[in-house]
Design a protein around this motif. Structure first.
Motif, PDB file in Angstrom:
ATOM      1  N   THR A  36      18.528  53.326 -29.444  1.00 52.49           N
ATOM      2  CA  THR A  36      18.724  52.371 -30.534  1.00 52.49           C
ATOM      3  C   THR A  36      19.450  51.153 -29.986  1.00 52.49           C
ATOM      4  N   SER A  37      19.224  50.027 -30.571  1.00 45.48           N
ATOM      5  CA  SER A  37      19.877  48.791 -30.160  1.00 45.48           C
ATOM      6  C   SER A  37      20.664  48.247 -31.340  1.00 45.48           C
ATOM      7  N   ASP A  38      21.945  47.981 -31.084  1.00 42.35           N
ATOM      8  CA  ASP A  38      22.767  47.411 -32.141  1.00 42.35           C
ATOM      9  C   ASP A  38      22.943  45.906 -31.964  1.00 42.35           C
ATOM     10  N   GLY A  39      22.178  45.326 -31.072  1.00 45.89           N
ATOM     11  CA  GLY A  39      22.223  43.886 -30.878  1.00 45.89           C
ATOM     12  C   GLY A  39      23.194  43.434 -29.813  1.00 45.89           C
ATOM     13  N   VAL A  40      24.044  44.329 -29.331  1.00 47.32           N
ATOM     14  CA  VAL A  40      25.034  43.936 -28.328  1.00 47.32           C
ATOM     15  C   VAL A  40      24.337  43.563 -27.025  1.00 47.32           C
ATOM     16  N   ALA A  41      23.331  44.326 -26.621  1.00 48.34           N
ATOM     17  CA  ALA A  41      22.625  44.033 -25.374  1.00 48.34           C
ATOM     18  C   ALA A  41      21.893  42.697 -25.457  1.00 48.34           C
ATOM     19  N   ILE A  42      21.337  42.400 -26.612  1.00 49.18           N
ATOM     20  CA  ILE A  42      20.636  41.118 -26.793  1.00 49.18           C
ATOM     21  C   ILE A  42      21.627  39.962 -26.716  1.00 49.18           C
ATOM     22  N   ASP A  43      22.773  40.108 -27.384  1.00 48.29           N
ATOM     23  CA  ASP A  43      23.793  39.065 -27.347  1.00 48.29           C
ATOM     24  C   ASP A  43      24.315  38.858 -25.927  1.00 48.29           C
ATOM     25  N   GLN A  44      24.501  39.939 -25.193  1.00 43.66           N
ATOM     26  CA  GLN A  44      24.999  39.823 -23.830  1.00 43.66           C
ATOM     27  C   GLN A  44      23.954  39.161 -22.928  1.00 43.66           C
ATOM     28  N   GLY A  45      22.699  39.466 -23.138  1.00 45.18           N
ATOM     29  CA  GLY A  45      21.638  38.824 -22.366  1.00 45.18           C
ATOM     30  C   GLY A  45      21.582  37.328 -22.613  1.00 45.18           C
ATOM     31  N   ILE A  46      21.720  36.933 -23.866  1.00 41.60           N
ATOM     32  CA  ILE A  46      21.723  35.503 -24.204  1.00 41.60           C
ATOM     33  C   ILE A  46      22.936  34.825 -23.576  1.00 41.60           C
ATOM     34  N   ALA A  47      24.085  35.486 -23.599  1.00 39.67           N
ATOM     35  CA  ALA A  47      25.289  34.908 -23.001  1.00 39.67           C
ATOM     36  C   ALA A  47      25.112  34.713 -21.499  1.00 39.67           C
ATOM     37  N   TYR A  48      24.523  35.703 -20.818  1.00 40.88           N
ATOM     38  CA  TYR A  48      24.265  35.566 -19.376  1.00 40.88           C
ATOM     39  C   TYR A  48      23.297  34.415 -19.102  1.00 40.88           C
TER      40      TYR A  48
END
Length: 62
Positions: A36-48
């Motif tokens: 499951t994805s809670d959006g943290v990985a997506i936010d971290q990818g955008i930040a990188y």
């Protein structure tokens, strides 16, 4: 005579292995839950990605 001793040792080893590792006997483990994805990985990818863009712009300016 040596062959019989080897077969005996292999049989004992197989018996002990069958007792110690019951999953070989046909038991299937239950499947892992779906990721499951809670959006943290997506936010971290955008930040990188934004940090890389900022680094590239800084490199181009200097």
């Amino acid at each position: 005579m040596e062959v019989l001793r080897l077969y005996f040792v292999m049989a004992i080893f197989a018996f002990i292995l069958a007792l110690c590792v019951p999953s070989i006997n046909g038991q299937v483990p239950e499947p892992a839950p779906a990721p499951t994805s809670d959006g943290v990985a997506i936010d971290q990818g955008i930040a990188y990605l934004l940090m890389l863009v900022a680094l590239a712009i800084t490199y181009i300016i200097h």
